[in-house]
Structure formats: structure tokens, C-alpha cells
Enzyme design. Structure first.
Site, PDB file in Angstrom:
ATOM      1  N   GLY A 113       4.519  -4.088  28.033  1.00  0.00           N
ATOM      2  CA  GLY A 113       3.734  -3.205  27.167  1.00  0.00           C
ATOM      3  C   GLY A 113       2.977  -2.173  27.989  1.00  0.00           C
ATOM      4  O   GLY A 113       3.433  -1.721  29.044  1.00  0.00           O
ATOM      5  N   SER A 114       1.774  -1.858  27.523  1.00  0.00           N
ATOM      6  CA  SER A 114       1.032  -0.733  28.120  1.00  0.00           C
ATOM      7  C   SER A 114       0.544  -0.977  29.534  1.00  0.00           C
ATOM      8  O   SER A 114       0.108  -0.034  30.196  1.00  0.00           O
ATOM      9  CB  SER A 114      -0.161  -0.384  27.232  1.00  0.00           C
ATOM     10  OG  SER A 114       0.309   0.092  25.994  1.00  0.00           O
ATOM     11  N   THR A 115       0.567  -2.217  30.000  1.00  0.00           N
ATOM     12  CA  THR A 115       0.140  -2.439  31.392  1.00  0.00           C
ATOM     13  C   THR A 115       1.064  -1.709  32.364  1.00  0.00           C
ATOM     14  O   THR A 115       0.671  -1.398  33.481  1.00  0.00           O
ATOM     15  CB  THR A 115       0.123  -3.947  31.739  1.00  0.00           C
ATOM     16  OG1 THR A 115       1.340  -4.539  31.325  1.00  0.00           O
ATOM     17  CG2 THR A 115      -1.038  -4.663  31.071  1.00  0.00           C
TER      18      THR A 115
END
Lengths: 581, 110
Positions: A297-299
Site C-alpha cells: 500500500g502507501s508505505t
């Protein structure tokens, strides 16, 4: 008269000679029989007799050496050995296998039929039961069974129970490493097994102990880890609380020293107790920190941000248009959490704007994105000293669909192991140097002499120090002003990034709206990083945002660990806990 | 004279045989003693290992945290209970003589 006497005497003498001859013949015959029998036994039955004599006088024993101990970085034992008793039998010394098997079954509870079969075998040595309890030893000793004896063996014991279970792994009944470091370092840990033959008397007592003539079995090497059991406990406790509070399916907290690649803690849930391995399933003991890739995801955006900055495609103040927070991609729409409009790149990272990052990765192009992901270590093993590491999933650009590049911008269509992600972010904390993570600091022999000492190993440098500093500043903004506020540790500058990823539903083959992974990855103190920490909470119930479920775990682990390590914010002064007097 | 010579010879041979047998018997006796001592050593080693394992269990962070919290009523210090102490005394403000140059702990009143 004299003549007559002489006749009688002659007759008697003749009878005496005959008797002597007869007795002589008897002796001769007797000796002949003995000689023939002796020759038969010595020549024709020599091998059989030798075997019988050997079985009566010799006592073969396998001396299993002690496995080397495993200790943490402070020398606290995490895996050691306990002596336990094992029962063996010498079938050739047992006249009544059925009776002995019946009594052993009563004393030890072993299955009678298979035991009797083993006792009837034409072998010098058979195991009856391995590693029995003290009470069983006493019951057995009271029985005084002929041909049955007890030998002391070593059993692996993990005094801290579930602590660090996935990293330690476990050893089998023959002290062979089966999982984790026990398996990966089995060659060092197991020592040398030795077969010896002892001489015993008619009562079965050892006449001359073997140790008088030969050295004892060699113990395995001791292994000293980079893990600190206190930091490990802090991580496990924080993870337990989070998993319980969110009713999550599982989770992970990995802590690394970013400058060296040394792992300081490795907590996974669900877990198991390596002392009772039969009660656990492979699902529980699998080390998901290296074996199970997931969509980050956004990591992943911090890595893409680093790529864009390194290639000079953006600067923190570059304006990006994120419109109404939506962007159509090949039949689907990628959303932002809010209408964004024009934002600076710094704000895009702070708010984790999907639309802005999709546009940025389009600008970077397939090849550049792929190259940077590879140089940050995705799609390859980190090289950590644990068995079973996965390389994750990162397909080559020529296999990408139209949707792949924008999906990568939001951390989809790529699967990474928790360790890969933490290692990549640690490179940002380490002025761009990508390190090889490791768990074993030193190996020493049974006399305590160092055999091998591991030093930090640089893999490569994906970005320069300048870019790393800018990305760090952007990550600090995420914690101070953006989605990661709950990761803030009072008194310290924290750099981090939140992530909330949808899991693929195996039934529909599409992204699930209910099965999510909340995560947070970051490092602290931002100006001189001592710890990089990844928190992953798998399928939490209720709100699943990384900033909500994972960031507080980061804060808890970082706060307690910094205090434990006496790391003061901003300078080199020590932190000392004051106590009320 | 011949008789004396034979007697001496027989006595010498018998003596040598007895010495040989005595030596053998003594080796076996010492062997038994050694075996008993090795068994004792093994038992003590076993006890030592067991005590080490017990010590390791008793000093586990989980148990210490539990004892500190539940038995002694201790808890982690709050933010205002932590004092930063410079590692170099000369870094401190030289004009401030009310405080000692280096202290390990102090009461914050919280």
C-alpha cells in the site's frame, strides 16, 4: 606255588594293563571330543561366539553432543539444553522379550506390539523411548529389567517460551534444527555426535569409563544474536495489545538498527511455543517476516518519492494537480481520501495522495520505477541469515499491463516481505546506503573463542545522502502534520509513512473492501536514526487505517526502546529515569 | 641348594602373577570409582543446567514486568518523570550552581 603265584600275578598285571589302557583310551576319547568341540567352536563357530562375547561385554552408546546455546546481544540465553533420560535395550541380553515389553508398556506407556517387535530384533541396540520424565525413570529403575538401561541425552529448551519463537525456530528429537535459526545454523549448533563402545562386567557395570580413553562429544557452537530480548519483549507486548484491541488476524513488528542492518526485534502474531511444537501448526511457526509477501500500500510511496527526487523530477515544493481526488485507470478509478486540488509534492506525501503519486509515477515511466524498486531491494532476497526467504513479487516491465504502473504508485501489483520494506526504508535512514539485514552477530566455540564475527554489509546505494535527507524531511512531515500523527514520540523527531492496503479476496479474485492491512514504517530520531520500525496489522476489525492501528504501536515501541537505549533527543546526553524518593 | 633355588623361582613367579592380577583388579576397582564419580559429575552438571534454565525463566522480561507491575505496583515513568542529563558536565550552564553537574536521578514531584 611260586609258579602258580607268578601266573596269577601275570594275570593281574595283564588285567591292570588293560584297565589302564581302557582308562587311557577313555581319556583320549574324551580329550578328542573336547578337542573336536573346541575346534568346532573356535574355527567353525568363531564369528558367532565372538558376537556373543561382544554382546555380553560391550555396551554400545551413542553420545549426542549438546547443541550450542543461542543468546541475545546481552548474553541472555534464548535456547539452551537440558539433560533428560532416554531408555534403550540390548535385545541379545533379553530372554523374555514379551514379558519385558509388557512391563515396559506398564511403566512407560509405549505401544506393546511395536516394542516387542523391536526387542526381538537381532540388534545390539534399540531405543525403547526417548526423553522421558523423571517419574518414568524412577518407575523403570524399580523394575530392574535385564537388558534395559537408561542413557542421558540432551533436549533443547527455550526458557523464554514464545519470545522470538519465529526467529529461533526449533530442534527435533535428535537435536537436529528444523526451523528458523536452529535450522539455518544447524551446522554450527549441532556439534559432533559420537558412537562409543563401553566395556561392562557380568552385572552390567561399566568397567573402564569411555571418557578415560577418548574425549567427550564436542558441543556445538554458541550463537550470539543481534536481537535484544528487552526490545523484543517491548515489540511483542505492543503487538499483542494491538492485535487484541483491533481483533486482528495477526501482525508483525520488526525493529532494525538502520546504520548496520542488525535486527533488534522480530515479533509476529500468531505465535507458538517452541517447547511444545506438537501443539502448534506450520501456519503458526512460519516466519511470515520473510516468507509471506504482501501488498505494502502507501508505505511504498516513500520509495517512489525517493526515486522521483533522486531523478530530479520533483522537488518538495513542486506543484501537482490532484483534481477532485479521482483518476480513471483502465476501467477503474483510483481515489484519494479527500478532494486535493493543487498540492505541493510535500503535501502529497503528507496526505498520501494516490492521484498525485499516480501522476508522478507516470512521469517517471515504467523502466525507472522498476529500476528503483529493484535497487531498493524489491524482487530479490535481502540476504538475511534465515532460511526460506521469499523474493516477493515484482514482475518485469515488459509483463506489465496498463494498470500496473498506476497500481505500483499506490503499492499494489507488487508484493513485498515485511523485511524487504523495512530494509528499503532503513536505506533512507542510512543516507541512502542499503544494508544487508542480519540476526547472528557472533559464533563462538564451546570454550568461548570467537569463530566468526559478522560485520555490517553494504549492498548498494540506491539514492544519495541529499535525497535521503529530503525524503526524511517529507516523512517527518507525515508524522507531524499528515496521516501518521499517532506515531509521534514526544521529544523526538519521527520520520514515517502510513499504509492501508486492500487484500485480494481469494474467492472473488478482486480487492476486498473488508480485508485490509494497516501498516506504518519509519525511523527515529529522524536526524540521527537509531531505530527503524515496521508495524503491520493484518485484517483488523473496525477502522483499519495504518495511521490508526499501526502508528500507535510504532510510538509505543519507539518510546520504550529509545528510553531503554538511553537515546536523548537532539544531543548525546543520556536519559535517566527519575524515581520518586 | 637346588630346593632353595626352586622355591625362590616359584615364589618369584607366583609373586609376579599376583602383582599382575592385583594390578588388573585395581584398574577395575578404580574404573568403578571413576564411573561413579562421572555419574556424580553428570548429575551435578544436569542440576546446573536445570538451575540455569530456571534462572533464565525467572529473569525473563515478561516475568519481571509482571512482578514489577502486579507485585510491586511499579509502572513506566511518565514524560515529566524523565530527566535528561548531559554526558559531559562542561556542557551544563556554568553559571547555574544550584544544580550538581551530574546526577543520575532526581525527584520531579510528579
Amino acid at each position: 606255588m611260586l609258579r602258580s603265584f607268578t601266573k596269577t600275578e601275570t594275570k593281574s598285571a595283564g588285567e591292570g594293563n588293560g584297565r589302564r589302557a581302557f582308562i587311557g583310551l577313555c581319556f583320549l576319547f574324551g580329550f578328542a571330543i573336547l578337542f573336536v568341540r573346541f575346534g568346532y567352536l573356535q574355527v567353525f563357530q568363531a564369528e558367532t561366539m565372538k558376537l556373543k562375547a561382544r554382546q555380553q561385554h560391550e555396551k554400545p552408546i551413542t553420545l549426542a553432543s549438546n547443541r550450542g546455546v543461542i543468546v541475545d546481544r546481552q548474553g541472555k540465553p534464548l535456547a539452551l539444553n537440558l539433560d533428560v533420560s532416554s531408555v534403550y535395550a540390548t535385545p541379545s541380553s533379553i530372554d523374555d522379550p514379551a514379558g519385558v515389553a509388557r512391563r515396559l508398556t506398564q511403566a512407560l506407556g509405549v505401544p506393546r506390539e511395536s516394542l516387542e517387535k523391536r526387542l526381538r530384533a537381532k540388534r545390539d541396540f534399540v531405543w525403547v523411548q526417548r526423553k522421558i520424565e523423571d517419574a518414568q525413570v524412577k518407575r523403570l529403575t524399580d523394575l530392574e529389567l535385564p537388558g534395559v538401561d537408561v542413557v542421558v541425552e540432551s533436549r533443547r529448551f527455550y526458557p523464554k517460551g514464545t519470545l522470538l519463537a519465529h526467529v529461533l525456530g526449533f530442534a527435533g528429537i535428535d537435536s537436529q534444527g528444523l526451523e528458523g535459526l536452529e535450522n539455518g545454523y544447524d551446522e554450527h549448533l549441532r556439534g559432533q555426535v559420537r558412537q562409543v563402545v563401553l566395556q561392562q562386567d557380568a552385572l552390567g557395570r561399566i568397567i573402564i569409563p569411555e571418557s578415560r580413553r577418548k574425549p567427550q562429544a564436542l558441543s556445538g557452537h554458541a550463537i550470539s544474536l543481534t536481537i535484544d530480548e528487552v526490545i523484543q519483549y517491548i515489540a511483542e507486548q505492543a503487538l499483542d495489545q494491538a492485535v487484541e484491541a483491533t481483533k486482528a488476524r495477526g501482525g508483525a513488528v520488526l525493529v532494525m538498527a538502520p546504520k548496520t542492518g542488525q535486527m533488534l526485534a522480530w515479533a509476529l502474531r500468531p505465535t507458538f511455543d517452541p517447547n511444545h511444537i506438537l501443539q502448534a501448526s506450520p501456519e503458526q511457526w512460519r516466519n511470515r517476516g520473510v516468507t509471506d509477501p504482501y501488498e505494502p500500500g502507501s508505505t511504498l510511496k516513500v520509495v517512489l518519492a525517493a526515486a522521483a527526487l533522486e531523478l530530479d523530477r520533483v522537488k518538495p515544493d513542486t506543484l501537482l494537480y490532484a483534481g477532485d481526488g479521482e483518476i480513471p485507470i483502465s476501467g477503474t478509478i483510483i481515489h484519494d481520501h479527500e478532494k486535493t486540488g493543487w498540492v505541493t509534492f510535500r503535501e502529497a506525501v503528507q496526505r498520501s495522495s494516490n492521484v498525485a503519486f499516480v501522476k508522478m509515477t507516470w512521469d517517471l515511466g515504467k523502466e525507472q520505477v522498476y529500476q528503483f524498486l529493484r535497487t531498493f531491494g524489491f524482487g530479490e532476497k535481502t540476504g538475511i541469515d534465515l532460511p526460506g526467504e521469499s523474493i516477493g513479487i515484482l514482475s518485469r516491465p515488459d509483463q506489465w499491463s496498463l494498470r500496473t504502473l498506476p497500481s505500483l504508485a499506490i503499492g499494489q501489483e507488487i508484493a513485498v516481505t515485511p523485511l524487504q520494506l523495512l530494509t528499503a526504508v532503513s536505506a533512507i535512514a542510512n543516507e541512502g546506503w542499503l544494508m544487508r539485514p542480519f540476526l547472528v552477530r557472533e559464533i563462538s566455540d564451546d570454550q568461548g573463542r570467537s569463530i566468526r564475527e559478522r560485520v555490517p554489509h553494504i549492498r548498494r546505494r540506491p539514492i544519495g545522502a541529499g535525497t535521503a535527507k529530503i525524503v526524511t524531511d517529507l516523512m517527518v512531515d507525515v508524522v507531524e502534520r499528515g496521516t501518521g500523527k499517532r506515531a509521534a514520540v514526544p521529544g523526538y523527531r519521527v520520520a514515517g509513512k502510513t499504509g492501508t492496503a486492500q487484500k485480494v479476496d481469494p474467492e472473488t479474485g478482486t480487492y476486498s473492501s473488508t480485508k485490509l492491512v494497516g501498516s506504518f514504517v519509519g525511523f527515529v530520531p529522524a536526524e540521527e536514526p537509531r531505530l527503524s520500525i515496521l508495524v503491520v496489522i493484518d485484517e483488523p476489525q473496525g477502522p483499519a487505517w495504518g495511521g490508526v492501528v499501526a502508528a500507535p504501536v510504532f510510538r509505543k515501541v519507539a518510546e520504550q526502546t529509545l528510553r531503554y537505549l538511553s537515546v536523548a533527543p537532539g544531543d548525546e546526553s543520556r536519559v535517566v529515569a527519575a524515581r520518586s524518593s | 641348594m637346588k630346593w632353595v633355588l626352586w622355591t625362590v623361582l616359584v615364589a618369584s613367579v607366583s609373586g609376579m602373577l599376583l602383582f599382575y592380577v592385583w594390578g588388573k583388579v585395581d584398574v577395575v576397582r578404580v574404573g568403578y570409582e571413576l564411573d561413579a564419580l562421572l555419574k556424580k559429575k553428570a548429575a551435578l552438571t544436569q542440576e546446573h543446567e536445570r538451575l540455569q534454565a530456571r534462572l533464565s525463566q525467572l529473569t525473563a522480561p515478561e516475568r519481571i514486568a509482571s512482578e514489577a507491575g502486579e507485585t510491586l505496583g511499579m509502572k513506566p515513568p511518565g514524560a515529566r518523570q524523565v530527566v535528561l542529563v548531559p554526558s559531559h558536565p562542561e556542557d551544563e550552564n556554568p553559571g547555574d550552581e544550584s544544580e550538581p553537574p551530574l546526577r543520575l536521578a532526581r525527584q520531579t514531584g510528579e
